[in-house]
Design an enzyme around this catalytic site. Structure first.
Site, PDB file in Angstrom:
ATOM      1  N   CYS A  99       0.854  -1.189   0.000  1.00 49.24           N
ATOM      2  CA  CYS A  99       0.000   0.000   0.000  1.00 49.24           C
ATOM      3  C   CYS A  99       0.890   1.239   0.000  1.00 49.24           C
ATOM      4  O   CYS A  99       2.108   1.123   0.115  1.00 49.24           O
ATOM      5  CB  CYS A  99      -0.856   0.033   1.261  1.00 49.24           C
ATOM      6  SG  CYS A  99      -1.822  -1.461   1.500  1.00 49.24           S
ATOM      7  N   ARG A 124       1.262   1.915  -5.911  1.00 51.03           N
ATOM      8  CA  ARG A 124       1.507   0.895  -4.884  1.00 51.03           C
ATOM      9  C   ARG A 124       0.243   0.095  -4.534  1.00 51.03           C
ATOM     10  O   ARG A 124       0.300  -0.874  -3.788  1.00 51.03           O
ATOM     11  CB  ARG A 124       2.042   1.562  -3.612  1.00 51.03           C
ATOM     12  CG  ARG A 124       3.302   2.354  -3.839  1.00 51.03           C
ATOM     13  CD  ARG A 124       3.782   2.986  -2.557  1.00 51.03           C
ATOM     14  NE  ARG A 124       4.160   1.981  -1.596  1.00 51.03           N
ATOM     15  CZ  ARG A 124       5.355   1.409  -1.542  1.00 51.03           C
ATOM     16  NH1 ARG A 124       6.281   1.745  -2.409  1.00 51.03           N
ATOM     17  NH2 ARG A 124       5.610   0.504  -0.627  1.00 51.03           N
ATOM     18  N   TRP A 147      -3.772  -1.827  -1.389  1.00 51.27           N
ATOM     19  CA  TRP A 147      -3.782  -3.055  -2.189  1.00 51.27           C
ATOM     20  C   TRP A 147      -4.173  -4.150  -1.199  1.00 51.27           C
ATOM     21  O   TRP A 147      -3.390  -4.502  -0.312  1.00 51.27           O
ATOM     22  CB  TRP A 147      -2.386  -3.299  -2.767  1.00 51.27           C
ATOM     23  CG  TRP A 147      -2.306  -4.445  -3.714  1.00 51.27           C
ATOM     24  CD1 TRP A 147      -2.718  -4.469  -5.017  1.00 51.27           C
ATOM     25  CD2 TRP A 147      -1.741  -5.748  -3.457  1.00 51.27           C
ATOM     26  NE1 TRP A 147      -2.467  -5.702  -5.570  1.00 51.27           N
ATOM     27  CE2 TRP A 147      -1.869  -6.503  -4.639  1.00 51.27           C
ATOM     28  CE3 TRP A 147      -1.163  -6.351  -2.344  1.00 51.27           C
ATOM     29  CZ2 TRP A 147      -1.430  -7.818  -4.746  1.00 51.27           C
ATOM     30  CZ3 TRP A 147      -0.718  -7.663  -2.444  1.00 51.27           C
ATOM     31  CH2 TRP A 147      -0.852  -8.374  -3.634  1.00 51.27           C
ATOM     32  N   ASN A 156       1.069  -0.325   5.864  1.00 58.50           N
ATOM     33  CA  ASN A 156       1.530  -1.038   4.668  1.00 58.50           C
ATOM     34  C   ASN A 156       2.239  -2.290   5.171  1.00 58.50           C
ATOM     35  O   ASN A 156       3.212  -2.182   5.903  1.00 58.50           O
ATOM     36  CB  ASN A 156       2.498  -0.137   3.882  1.00 58.50           C
ATOM     37  CG  ASN A 156       3.189  -0.876   2.763  1.00 58.50           C
ATOM     38  OD1 ASN A 156       2.655  -1.833   2.208  1.00 58.50           O
ATOM     39  ND2 ASN A 156       4.387  -0.446   2.431  1.00 58.50           N
ATOM     40  N   GLY A 157       1.740  -3.472   4.805  1.00 57.94           N
ATOM     41  CA  GLY A 157       2.385  -4.698   5.263  1.00 57.94           C
ATOM     42  C   GLY A 157       1.358  -5.704   5.752  1.00 57.94           C
ATOM     43  O   GLY A 157       0.164  -5.588   5.438  1.00 57.94           O
ATOM     44  N   GLU A 181      10.198 -11.450 -21.155  1.00 64.70           N
ATOM     45  CA  GLU A 181       9.867 -10.130 -20.604  1.00 64.70           C
ATOM     46  C   GLU A 181       8.781  -9.455 -21.456  1.00 64.70           C
ATOM     47  O   GLU A 181       7.864  -8.840 -20.927  1.00 64.70           O
ATOM     48  CB  GLU A 181      11.140  -9.261 -20.528  1.00 64.70           C
ATOM     49  CG  GLU A 181      10.923  -7.790 -20.207  1.00 64.70           C
ATOM     50  CD  GLU A 181      10.143  -7.525 -18.907  1.00 64.70           C
ATOM     51  OE1 GLU A 181       9.942  -8.440 -18.106  1.00 64.70           O
ATOM     52  OE2 GLU A 181       9.703  -6.370 -18.734  1.00 64.70           O
ATOM     53  N   LYS A 193       5.018  -8.282 -20.128  1.00 62.50           N
ATOM     54  CA  LYS A 193       4.432  -6.933 -20.309  1.00 62.50           C
ATOM     55  C   LYS A 193       3.022  -7.028 -20.880  1.00 62.50           C
ATOM     56  O   LYS A 193       2.109  -6.351 -20.441  1.00 62.50           O
ATOM     57  CB  LYS A 193       5.273  -6.091 -21.279  1.00 62.50           C
ATOM     58  CG  LYS A 193       6.521  -5.421 -20.808  1.00 62.50           C
ATOM     59  CD  LYS A 193       6.394  -4.406 -19.720  1.00 62.50           C
ATOM     60  CE  LYS A 193       6.378  -5.022 -18.394  1.00 62.50           C
ATOM     61  NZ  LYS A 193       7.503  -5.289 -17.621  1.00 62.50           N
ATOM     62  N   GLU A 208       0.640  -8.308 -18.307  1.00 62.02           N
ATOM     63  CA  GLU A 208       0.409  -7.323 -17.238  1.00 62.02           C
ATOM     64  C   GLU A 208      -0.534  -6.217 -17.671  1.00 62.02           C
ATOM     65  O   GLU A 208      -1.512  -5.941 -16.996  1.00 62.02           O
ATOM     66  CB  GLU A 208       1.738  -6.655 -16.827  1.00 62.02           C
ATOM     67  CG  GLU A 208       2.604  -7.488 -15.927  1.00 62.02           C
ATOM     68  CD  GLU A 208       3.921  -6.772 -15.622  1.00 62.02           C
ATOM     69  OE1 GLU A 208       4.333  -6.788 -14.477  1.00 62.02           O
ATOM     70  OE2 GLU A 208       4.541  -6.202 -16.551  1.00 62.02           O
ATOM     71  N   HIS A 257       7.835 -28.741 -29.015  1.00 61.27           N
ATOM     72  CA  HIS A 257       7.486 -29.847 -28.124  1.00 61.27           C
ATOM     73  C   HIS A 257       6.200 -29.514 -27.379  1.00 61.27           C
ATOM     74  O   HIS A 257       6.183 -29.433 -26.155  1.00 61.27           O
ATOM     75  CB  HIS A 257       8.631 -30.110 -27.144  1.00 61.27           C
ATOM     76  CG  HIS A 257       9.915 -30.431 -27.836  1.00 61.27           C
ATOM     77  ND1 HIS A 257      10.183 -31.666 -28.376  1.00 61.27           N
ATOM     78  CD2 HIS A 257      10.989 -29.665 -28.118  1.00 61.27           C
ATOM     79  CE1 HIS A 257      11.380 -31.656 -28.945  1.00 61.27           C
ATOM     80  NE2 HIS A 257      11.887 -30.445 -28.804  1.00 61.27           N
ATOM     81  N   LYS A 285       3.087  -2.479  -7.759  1.00 66.15           N
ATOM     82  CA  LYS A 285       4.450  -2.334  -8.260  1.00 66.15           C
ATOM     83  C   LYS A 285       5.454  -3.109  -7.421  1.00 66.15           C
ATOM     84  O   LYS A 285       6.408  -3.662  -7.927  1.00 66.15           O
ATOM     85  CB  LYS A 285       4.839  -0.864  -8.316  1.00 66.15           C
ATOM     86  CG  LYS A 285       6.219  -0.686  -8.931  1.00 66.15           C
ATOM     87  CD  LYS A 285       6.317   0.544  -9.753  1.00 66.15           C
ATOM     88  CE  LYS A 285       7.617   0.597 -10.525  1.00 66.15           C
ATOM     89  NZ  LYS A 285       7.643  -0.290 -11.691  1.00 66.15           N
TER      90      LYS A 285
HETATM   91  C1  G6P Z   1       5.954  -6.840  -9.059  1.00 67.49           C
HETATM   92  C2  G6P Z   1       5.789  -5.845 -10.194  1.00 67.49           C
HETATM   93  C3  G6P Z   1       6.753  -6.192 -11.337  1.00 67.49           C
HETATM   94  C4  G6P Z   1       8.187  -6.266 -10.802  1.00 67.49           C
HETATM   95  C5  G6P Z   1       8.297  -7.278  -9.654  1.00 67.49           C
HETATM   96  C6  G6P Z   1       9.666  -7.253  -8.999  1.00 67.49           C
HETATM   97  O1  G6P Z   1       5.465  -8.073  -9.461  1.00 67.49           O
HETATM   98  O2  G6P Z   1       4.451  -5.841 -10.664  1.00 67.49           O
HETATM   99  O3  G6P Z   1       6.684  -5.168 -12.323  1.00 67.49           O
HETATM  100  O4  G6P Z   1       9.044  -6.639 -11.840  1.00 67.49           O
HETATM  101  O5  G6P Z   1       7.331  -6.954  -8.655  1.00 67.49           O
HETATM  102  O6  G6P Z   1       9.885  -6.010  -8.393  1.00 67.49           O
HETATM  103  P1  G6P Z   1      11.317  -5.476  -7.989  1.00 67.49           P
HETATM  104  O7  G6P Z   1      11.058  -4.152  -7.365  1.00 67.49           O
HETATM  105  O8  G6P Z   1      11.887  -6.471  -7.021  1.00 67.49           O
HETATM  106  O9  G6P Z   1      12.134  -5.403  -9.226  1.00 67.49           O
END
Ligand code: G6P
Length: 618
Positions: free
Chosen positions: A2, A29, A78, A104-105, A487, A491, A494, A510, A613
């Site tokens: 959060c 967040r 969140w 937050n936590g 990657e 994206k 996501e 396969h 994030k």
């Molecule tokens: C979350 C985010 C991703 C990010 C991952 C790792 O899942 O949605 O975008 O890559 O965390 O985050 P970090 O801050 O450890 O790179």
């Protein structure tokens, strides 16, 4: 995870407006509910609801605080315990509505504490773990002790992770913040205003003077002044080092772009130019430690993990030692007793706060009684991960607000590539000319991306238009480009909510190939490296089964282009030096594809469904 933001001031400022703007900067967040609390004339004024900040603001006027208010806090959530509803939104209050807590936590022993407090007569209104905190503090204050001592006593009972901001109706001169494993930073405008936040961008427009709270520390904020304590020793305030933040204010704003994601893609060239200036001495330290290591592991989550896959490929090329990449959440279970002394672990994290990455490192340190070296690559100075690491490189991407990581991925791969080249230099395995060629290629990556971004937006939009009806995709590649495919796939999942598999083109035969029908979109990542000819074979196999082939190739590519329905060209020379760094130069094409696909599907790319994030819970 959060976001928390708050301030206490002695100035006549528009406190409501500043608090609303500040919490909006932390919306990345978490964005399923939001709330504010103002302290004025011995009363707390709370507004909160489920939904995104702007929607709630329209209904509740979040920036309208009672006239003369000098203390306010805000939260964006969140959800972990209890669904996103008005009642579960923060702040949470005690029985007498005197104490407000924003959290937050996760509080781990909340069942046990809740039962105990209920037995003592406390009435709980929400399903959250957070609501324990105000009631527990209230309980300690009943014994006659002062606010900050009651917070300290309450914290001694709490297990888990928390960044907390707390205010009390009858303490107009104090905000108390405490930290255990969840980030909290303090911003100071000396003599005027003091801010607390989960992340620096929230107060960056007002001050660059910042203090980063450590685990088990408390800060008592007054207007323009702050005292720090160890949570179990409140008699003597402790000294803390002030940090001066160098990020520009613009970096935390959208600056004319529709979304942070797009802005941050456009910031890639400048982020990389800054990262190219990382100190040579630090790179050399990393290089020498890796050369001396018996076993090397590299670990991370999400996008950072895919940066590890690309980076380990580059480093291995010059180090000639195997580097095992392990997702941080599996680090302990996969390694167990196989983790040997004199190992080196590279931990990569944009935020430096991802709980599974931190836990992997803490476990390894504890198991080997510190007989392990931790090398950390992060984008955030002073983040938790840096505190558990022996050596740290801070990538210079600047703040990244878009939930989907973009510019930080480029800077992470770039950093790992710089370490790889340092290794190549001191091992003297390449001629001077070869080393120069690699450096030339790496130093050119910002220009290549810049040119690509200038010339290809319409093409990408057009490709997205034609892909509109497709729900399933493949990104296929070989060699180092498998990292790019994965990657790119992440994206698209996501932000565009499309199912896409980033996969090895060879391995896709396969099993996955059985999905291919007429018109099934397959995007091949095809730099001209040692895998190119075999990839061409894979292109033909998938085309023969009706696949619609979109290829990402270099400027003068002919062969794969000839078998593709659409082609995205990356403006870089066709040679092995440039191809090694293609995970950096090819990724913007896939990021943009995801961005425009999100818009096409009516989605907000900055706030993907169900994501946050930084994941600070297991
Ligand atoms: C979350 C985010 C991703 C990010 C991952 C790792 O899942 O949605 O975008 O890559 O965390 O985050 P970090 O801050 O450890 O790179």
């Amino acid at each position: 995870m959060c976001g928390i933001f708050g301030l206490i001031t002695n100035q006549d400022i528009e406190i409501g407006k500043i608090i609303l703007e500040g919490i909006k900067r932390l919306e990345y967040r978490g964005y399923d509910s939001c709330g504010i609390v103002a302290q004025h004339n011995s009363k707390l004024y709370v507004k909160k609801d489920a939904g995104k900040i702007n929607e709630i603001h329209k209904r509740l006027k979040l920036d309208e605080f009672p006239f003369g208010t000098k203390l306010g806090l805000a939260h964006t959530r969140w959800a972990t315990h209890g669904p996103p509803t008005k009642i579960n939104s923060h702040p949470h209050l005690d029985c007498n509505e005197k104490i407000a807590v924003l959290h937050n936590g996760i509080l781990e022993n909340f069942f046990e504490l809740k039962e105990e407090l209920e037995r003592k007569g406390h009435i709980f209104r929400s399903e959250t773990d957070t609501e324990i905190f105000p009631h527990l503090i209230e309980e300690y204050m009943k014994t006659g002790i002062d606010f900050k001592f009651a917070v300290s006593e309450a914290m001694k009972r709490c297990k888990g992770a928390y960044g907390l901001a707390i205010c009390h109706a009858e303490y107009p001169d104090q905000i108390i913040v405490v930290r255990k494993e969840s980030p909290l930073v303090i911003g100071l405008e000396e003599g005027k205003t003091t801010y607390c936040a989960s992340d620096i961008p929230a107060f960056l427009p007002y001050t660059r003077e910042c203090y980063i709270l450590d685990d088990n520390e408390m800060a008592v904020l007054a207007a323009g002044y702050v005292d720090f304590y160890d949570i179990d020793n409140l008699t003597n305030p402790k000294e803390k080092e002030k940090q001066i933040i160098q990020w520009s204010i613009d970096a935390a704003e959208k600056g004319g772009y529709k979304h942070f994601m797009l802005k941050e893609i456009y910031e890639e060239p400048s982020a990389m130019r800054r990262t190219l200036k990382i100190s040579k001495e630090t790179l050399q330290i990393f290089a020498r430690i890796l050369w001396g290591a018996k076993n090397i592991y590299i670990t991370a989550a999400g996008t950072s993990y895919y940066a590890c896959l690309a980076g380990k490929f580059i480093i291995t090329k010059f180090l000639h030692k195997y580097i095992e990449a392990i997702e941080c959440s599996e680090f302990q279970t996969q390694l167990g007793d196989a983790l040997q002394e004199d190992s080196v672990i590279i931990a990569v994290s944009q935020s430096g706060e991802t709980v599974d990455t931190i836990e992997a490192i803490r476990w390894a340190k504890e198991k080997l009684k510190n007989n392990v070296k931790i090398l950390c690559i992060t984008n955030v100075v002073g983040s938790s991960l840096t505190r558990y690491s022996d050596y740290v490189i801070v990538t210079q991407a600047g703040p990244e607000i878009g939930v989907a990581a973009t510019k930080t991925y480029c800077t992470q791969v770039l950093t790992l590539a710089l370490i790889g080249l340092e290794i190549a230099k001191f091992r003297k395995i390449l001629t001077k000319e070869e080393i120069d060629n690699y450096y030339h290629a790496l130093n050119s990556t910002p220009d290549i991306i810049e040119t690509f971004l200038q010339e290809n937006i319409d093409l990408i939009k057009d490709i997205v238009k034609n892909l509109d009806k497709s729900h399933n995709f493949f990104y296929l590649a070989r060699g180092i480009s498998i990292a790019t495919a994965r990657e790119g796939g992440l994206k698209l999942k996501e932000v565009a909510c499309r199912f896409i598999e980033g996969y090895s083109a060879a391995h896709a035969k396969h099993g996955p190939i059985s999905l291919v029908r007429e018109g099934f979109p397959i995007i091949f990542i095809a730099p001209p490296d040692e895998t190119y000819e075999r990839l061409l074979g894979n292109v033909m196999e998938f085309k023969a089964r009706g696949g619609m082939i979109i290829s990402v190739v270099v400027e003068d590519d002919r062969l794969i282009t000839g078998f593709s329905h659409r082609t995205i060209r990356i403006p870089q020379p066709s040679d092995k030096y440039f191809s090694l760094f293609s995970p950096i130069t090819f990724i913007p094409a896939l990021q943009l594809l995801s961005y425009y696909a999100a818009l096409k599907n009516g989605l907000d790319p900055d706030q993907p469904l169900n994501l946050a994030k930084t994941v600070t819970v297991h």
